[in-house]
Design a protein around this motif. Structure first.
Motif, short mmCIF file in Angstrom:
data_model
loop_
_atom_site.label_atom_id
_atom_site.label_comp_id
_atom_site.label_asym_id
_atom_site.label_seq_id
_atom_site.Cartn_x
_atom_site.Cartn_y
_atom_site.Cartn_z
N TRP A 515 41.92 -116.91 9.33
CA TRP A 515 42.21 -116.70 10.75
C TRP A 515 41.20 -115.79 11.42
O TRP A 515 41.11 -115.76 12.64
N GLN A 516 40.41 -115.04 10.62
CA GLN A 516 39.37 -114.19 11.19
C GLN A 516 38.29 -115.04 11.87
O GLN A 516 37.64 -114.58 12.82
N LEU A 517 38.12 -116.29 11.43
CA LEU A 517 37.09 -117.18 11.98
C LEU A 517 37.65 -118.12 13.03
O LEU A 517 36.88 -118.85 13.67
N ALA A 518 38.95 -118.17 13.21
CA ALA A 518 39.57 -119.14 14.11
C ALA A 518 39.41 -118.72 15.56
O ALA A 518 39.48 -117.54 15.91
N THR A 519 39.17 -119.71 16.42
CA THR A 519 39.08 -119.43 17.86
C THR A 519 40.44 -119.17 18.48
O THR A 519 40.54 -118.55 19.53
N ASN A 520 41.49 -119.68 17.85
CA ASN A 520 42.86 -119.45 18.35
C ASN A 520 43.55 -118.30 17.60
O ASN A 520 44.77 -118.29 17.45
N LYS A 521 42.72 -117.37 17.11
CA LYS A 521 43.27 -116.25 16.34
C LYS A 521 44.24 -115.42 17.18
O LYS A 521 45.33 -115.06 16.73
N ILE A 522 43.85 -115.10 18.41
CA ILE A 522 44.70 -114.26 19.26
C ILE A 522 46.00 -114.96 19.59
O ILE A 522 47.08 -114.34 19.61
N LEU A 523 45.95 -116.29 19.85
CA LEU A 523 47.17 -117.02 20.15
C LEU A 523 48.13 -116.99 18.97
O LEU A 523 49.35 -116.80 19.13
#
Length: 831
Positions: A515-523
């Motif tokens: 999840w550190q690399l995911a663009t939707n991490k904040i969501l």
């Protein structure tokens, strides 16, 4: 641990002490520190009490000790502290100590006065030396470019020397403080109208005055003519505190005076050094006993001040006092009474008698160095009412845990852990140094709180997989990439499908590092942490409501269990705990591997379901999806909401109707000594802990049904609304956690990441300085400021959201007569 869950049971006792044993008995009680005396002479003036003369003598000895301590500190002599604190001296030793202190004060005063006189004489001699040295050039000056005023002065001098003419030119020399020279010069010019010639020369080195302070002075010479100007100049010098000295006109006389001054200064310096040596020896001898004397005088004064609270029974020649004591310490008090009689040699034994009373006893929670910090957090809000449940026991775990939920960074948690660990390991050394700073005292007092906050922050940081805003991949991610390298490089909008890219085995501990690399991490983290905050908040509030049962059972308010506790619990469970249950059902029932209506796209919004439950509304589901998670959910939610609404009139009218039907008095006695009224009970009386007395007529507000009903309406509305507002208030757990993580990530990308953009060798040198800036920003912003913010929010969650469910906090603290506490308080005030 029992006394931490509920305060110690207290008793009001009477002490019957013989006058000859009173001093020794109070001394023993002061060493034990388990007795809180009551003043039985409140209506008697302080000057009319029995032991007022002894208190005055102690005050005089304290004044002498303060004077001696001031003189010791003036000479910069360290005052050592003994390894053992002396006990209070016997009354017969008071006369010897008083005489010794007076004699010591006289000796030190005599030495100080002699030293001051010698320094004053030395200062005068040095000033006269400077006057002679600075004026030597004025009298021997032969400057060809002198002003017209100087020419006239020399001509007049020659005329006076030859005896021709009737005019006479005089001069006046002295020294003045340098800051007064400009005003002094203006005043002379205005008064003389320019008919006076003033010359000045500053003294380069500062002079030491009798008080030991350095002063800067200036030598001046005033040339004038006539007795009238002489009188005016002398008046001006007196007004500006200038010191005048006689300076001979003849050069030979000046040289002879300078030689004499040089000899006298040397002799005076020798005498001053010998005087200082003798003073140092006297003060060094006194220093060894000063702390013991101070402690003994403080103890004597405290004993006599306590004896002034006693009543004197003239008929039986007995001192009678009243005090609060813990029931468990009764044997300690009795032993102190026996020891006092043995020390005084009294043949009549002192004894105590338990007194039944309706007064509210003080609250005493027995703590140690570990639990004291948590107890202080609770007492800062309000001291617990007598024998009610103490939240400090549960705060030991809940406070650092909720802090860690908001802080949530393992790297920053290590910093906090090390800070607390250093203070814990070096606590004896730090306590011996006696911290004077107020902020430092607060941090040191909460060292165990800081230690636990660091430990829990490391735990939650590993759950969030957040270490200085970076994730660690220890166990291997549960996601696999099924695309080739070309597709991954060229496709910027590539997504991993949970149905195919997820192996099905979750990450071993905490959040998956992918999840550190995911663009939707904040969501994702928004949804995750928001749900966690609601879950923790609802459980925390339900636990607070359940703790009120312990109060109801102890104070025998059994009706409150059915008319307050159960409706409150049912209301909270059927609405807000059901929302938590729906969160878990959603996590369990919907998965990427399932087909509609249990696919992720068909998962309903918990917030929408909750709002529809409150408003009796429905939402149109998507194709192949269901509005609810299971069949019958709509009917079940309707039943829950109806039951919750029914609980409101029970909370509103239950207790007033019960009070009206039962016709019982509103103040109940319990099985302990004393009474503190009702704690969340059925009486609805106003708190009496602030006046330390309970109502004596047996009727509070219970006889006025209108007032009871209004009070119950206020309490019911407050509880119903607070369940909503308090649940929303726990969202601060999510908000602060997200803010802390984002600030940490921004600081990494804006500061630390800059060092990785340079080459290998240049980047190494640049990274050294960038790391310093990043470390300072981390400590100041993320650890100190964010940590303080999370601490304050956690404190609010406990004071308002948690403790309001069961805690009254209307008591007053037990402050025993204890010599150690009195000495520590006096030392803190002095610092």
């Amino acid at each position: 641990m029992g006394s931490l869950f509920r305060s110690e049971e207290m008793s009001l006792v009477q002490l019957f002490i013989q006058p000859e044993a009173a001093y020794h008995t109070i001394s023993e009680l002061g060493e034990a520190g388990v007795v809180q005396f009551k003043d039985l002479n409140e209506d008697v003036s302080s000057f009319q009490r029995k032991f007022v003369n002894e208190v005055r003598r102690c005050d005089e000895m304290e004044r002498i000790l303060r004077y001696i301590e001031t003189e010791i500190k003036k000479d910069k002599i360290m005052i050592p502290e003994p390894s053992e604190i002396p006990r209070a001296p016997f009354p017969r030793e008071m006369i010897d100590l008083e005489a010794h202190l007076e004699s010591t004060e006289g000796d030190i005063k005599k030495l100080s006065d002699n030293e001051a006189k010698l320094k004053t004489n030395l200062l005068e001699l040095i000033e006269l030396q400077q006057v002679l040295e600075k004026t030597r050039g004025l009298f021997n000056e032969q400057d060809e470019h002198r002003t017209s005023m100087e020419s006239r002065s020399l001509i007049l001098d020659e005329v006076n020397a030859s005896g021709v003419g009737g005019q006479h030119l005089s001069f006046m020399a002295g020294v003045i403080n340098r800051e007064r020279v400009p005003a002094f010069e203006r005043m002379i010019w205005r008064v003389s109208r320019g008919n006076v010639f003033l010359r000045q020369a500053p003294i380069e080195k500062p002079l030491e005055d009798p008080t030991g302070q350095d002063v800067f002075k200036t030598v001046f010479v005033i040339f004038f003519q006539g007795e009238q100007l002489q009188s005016r100049m002398r008046t001006i010098c007196t007004g500006f505190h200038a010191t005048l000295y006689i300076c001979p006109n003849v050069r030979k006389d000046r040289e002879e005076l300078e030689n004499n001054l040089r000899t006298r200064v040397e002799d005076l310096n020798t005498v001053i050094n010998q005087t200082n040596d003798h003073r140092q020896r006297v003060l060094s001898t006194v220093t060894k006993e000063l702390y013991n004397w101070s402690v003994m005088v403080k103890k004597m004064k405290a004993i006599y001040h306590t004896l002034n609270m006693f009543n004197v029974d003239i008929s039986t020649r007995c001192l009678i006092g009243e005090c609060w004591i813990p029931v468990k310490a009764r044997q300690v008090v009795q032993q102190a009474l026996n020891d006092g009689c043995e020390q005084s040699g009294s043949t009549i034994r002192s004894f105590l008698n338990v007194v039944p009373t309706m007064e509210t006893p003080p609250t005493f929670n027995n703590t140690n160095k570990f639990t004291k910090g948590f107890q202080n957090l609770i007492d800062a809000y309000g001291v617990a009412s007598y024998r009610e449940v103490n939240p400090a026991l549960y705060t030991i775990i809940s406070f650092p845990f909720l802090f860690a939920v908001m802080f949530g960074d393992a790297g920053h948690g290590v910093i906090i852990l090390l800070s607390g660990l250093i203070m814990v390991l070096r606590e004896k050394k730090i306590m011996a140094e006696k911290i004077s700073g107020e902020i430092a005292k607060i941090f040191f007092g909460g060292r165990y709180i800081i230690l636990l906050m660091g430990l829990f922050s490391i735990y939650t940081g590993m759950i969030y997989n957040d270490v200085f805003s970076r994730s660690v991949n220890i166990f291997g991610s549960g996601w696999v990439v099924t695309y080739d390298n070309t597709t991954m490089v060229e496709n910027k909008f590539l997504q991993l499908n949970p149905n195919g890219s997820y192996t099905g085995s979750p990450y071993e501990f905490g959040l998956d590092p992918v999840w550190q690399l995911a663009t939707n991490k904040i969501l994702f983290l928004n949804s995750f942490k928001m749900k966690l905050s609601i879950i923790f908040g609802v459980v925390h509030m339900i636990f607070g409501v359940c703790l009120s049962v312990a109060n109801h059972l102890y104070f025998r308010n059994y009706a409150s269990i059915f008319l307050e506790f159960l409706p409150q619990l049912v209301f909270l469970v059927l609405i807000f705990l059901w929302m938590v249950v729906m969160m878990f059902l959603k996590w369990i029932m919907f998965s990427a591997s399932y087909e509609p209506p249990y696919s992720p796209g068909c998962a309903p919004s918990i917030l929408i379901l909750f709002i529809n439950m409150m408003l009796f509304k429905s939402s149109e589901p998507l194709d192949k999806c269901k509005e609810y998670m299971f069949d019958g959910q709509k009917e079940l939610q309707l039943a829950f909401f109806v039951c919750a609404i029914v609980c409101v009139p029970v909370m509103l009218l239950g207790k007033p109707i019960y009070i009206k039907l039962s016709k019982k008095p509103t103040v109940h006695k319990h099985n302990g000594n004393g009474s503190n009224g009702d704690i969340n009970g059925i009486e609805l009386q106003t708190s009496t802990a602030h006046t330390h007395e309970a109502p004596q007529n047996g009727h509070g507000h219970g006889d006025d049904m209108g007032e009871i009903l209004i009070t119950q309406i206020i309490h019911t509305i407050e509880y119903v609304l607070s369940t909503i507002s308090h649940t929303a208030s726990y969202l601060r757990l999510w908000a602060l956690s997200l803010a802390h993580a984002q600030l940490s990530e921004v600081l990494w990308h804006m500061v630390m990441h800059m060092g990785f953009t340079f080459g290998l060798y240049v980047g190494g040198a640049v990274l050294f300085f960038i790391f310093g800036a990043w470390a300072i920003g981390t400590l100041v912003i993320l650890v100190l400021m964010e940590g303080l913010s999370a601490f304050l929010h956690t404190l609010r969650l406990h004071w308002v959201e948690f403790m309001s469910k069961f805690y009254d906090g209307a008591g007053y603290a037990f402050t025993p007569f204890c010599f150690k506490r009195l000495i520590d308080e006096d030392e803190a005030e002095e610092k």
